[in-house]
Design an enzyme around this catalytic site. Structure first.
Site: not given
Ligand code: ADP
Ligand code: MG
Length: 404
Positions: A42, A208, A362, A385
């Protein structure tokens, strides 16, 4: 989104307040440790903007939040490690302030000359930051002649340093514009919202779910297909009537998932097989099962090979792909296969078919970097976000505040 940028203003001899996104991971949470920045992506992402302003004769007053401090006593969130790394990257001295605003800052800024750089303390050390407090916004704006927002990752929040300061600069006749990083994000993600190329395939995953379910609703207006994996898929599979064992499922979102499934029909593509384990742990053993055969004691932690094949078919010929959220618990090697395989598929699409691939979120960005494929993608957003809210079609306050 037609916003003025740093190339539209004259900064020669001016003091410019730049809201950057220096919310970087740190090596320790203990204030007594010698804390260092563990990933400077960043900070590096802000360099084009900072160098442009410096080359054009500005003095820079930089500000950012860092982590989630509860008060200024949380010294582990002080900006000192960031100042050190920034100075190394710029090859220039950076004066780090111990306050965000106040007499010491005003005095230091009064003596600034072109080329000087001051980094203010963590904006969240001020209670007024998150409240978008007018006095704090004005105190920040009073330091400078112009305002630049290059913190796309914080643009969805109306805080003093992201929104209030821009308004206060304008109130005293100054300009408030976007930096290069902000401009790049708006161009890349903006076209996915306003003028997407088709076929447009969106891929959603991660954990999320309640945050992202609104996004799926919105994407159904623009995307041709939505592939769903990761923790997100569990909720949809359960809504379809499958047993999910001990998997992460957002019960509160089941009704909404069902509504989306009914509405979208076969435009929503769900996993047909998953990798399950007994526990959520790095040393857990993974077993492949169809989604119809998840035992009560098991949790789904990744998508399976049949699902990846199905996703590959759905992606064939895509002109635009937006991906948000890992396909599995990629932090554990055993459950990183789905995420890595998808990243490879997308890299191949970019290379062989010129598909535009945008990564938001992220953890998704971290997964792509971990797979060594970051350079292959068309755009990796620096904002989690913020990229989601932009893709949802929302107006981001930090962007709305800038000069048209
Ligand atoms: P991003 O940051 O890309 O928006 P999120 O924060 O929504 O993504 O989700 C990322 C997290 O989701 C990771 O830490 C990953 O370990 C978790 N994750 C992905 N698939 C699963 C699953 N089947 N069960 C539990 N956690 C999961
Ligand atoms: Mg995340």
């Amino acid at each position: 989104m037609n916003k003025k940028t740093i190339t539209d203003i004259d900064v020669n001899g001016k003091k410019v307040l730049v809201r950057v996104d220096f919310n970087v991971p740190l090596s320790s949470k203990d204030p007594n440790d010698d804390i260092t920045v563990t990933d400077d992506m960043r900070i590096r992402a802000a360099l084009p903007t900072l160098n442009h302003l410096l080359d054009n004769g500005a003095a820079l007053i930089l500000c950012s939040h860092l982590g989630r401090p509860k008060s200024p006593a949380d010294k582990q969130f002080a900006m000192d490690p960031v100042a050190g790394r920034l100075s190394e990257l710029l090859g220039r001295p950076v004066t780090k302030m111990d306050d965000v605003v106040g007499d010491s800052v005003t005095a230091a800024v009064a003596n600034m000359k072109a080329g000087d750089i001051v980094l203010l303390e963590n904006t969240r050390f001020e209670e007024g930051e998150k409240k978008n407090n007018p006095e704090l916004s004005k105190a920040l704006a009073d330091l400078a002649d112009a305002y630049v927002n290059d913190a796309f990752g914080s643009a969805h929040r109306a805080h003093a340093s992201t929104e209030g300061a821009a308004r206060e600069i304008q109130a005293k006749g100054g300009q408030a514009v976007a930096g290069f990083l902000m401009e790049k994000e708006l161009k890349a993600l903006g076209t996915a919202v306003t003028n997407p190329a088709h076929p447009y395939v969106a891929i959603m995953g991660g954990a999320k779910i309640s945050d992202k379910i609104k996004l799926i609703d919105n994407l159904l207006n623009t995307a041709d297909k939505i592939l769903i994996g990761g923790g997100m898929a569990n909720t949809f599979l359960k809504a379809q009537g499958h047993a999910l064992g001990t998997s992460l499922v957002e019960e509160d979102a089941l009704a909404e998932a069902k509504r989306l499934l009914d509405m979208a029909g076969d435009r929503l593509v769900l996993p047909v097989d998953v990798i399950v384990a007994d526990k959520f742990a790095a040393d857990a053993k993974g077993d492949m099962v169809p989604v119809t055969k998840i035992a009560d004691s098991k949790m789904a932690l990744d998508v399976g090979p049949g699902t990846l094949e199905k996703f590959d078919e759905a992606l064939a010929g895509a002109k635009l792909v937006v991906w948000n959220g890992p396909m599995g618990v990629f932090e554990f090697d055993t459950f990183a296969e789905g995420t890595n395989a998808l990243a490879y598929m997308l890299a191949k699409l970019v290379e062989e078919q010129g598909t535009e691939v945008m990564i938001g979120g992220g953890d998704s960005a971290a997964a792509v970097r971990k797979a060594g494929l970051a350079d292959k993608m068309t755009h990796i957003s620096t904002g989690g976000g913020a990229s989601l809210e932009l893709l949802e079609g929302k107006n981001l306050p930090g962007i709305a505040a800038l000069d048209d």
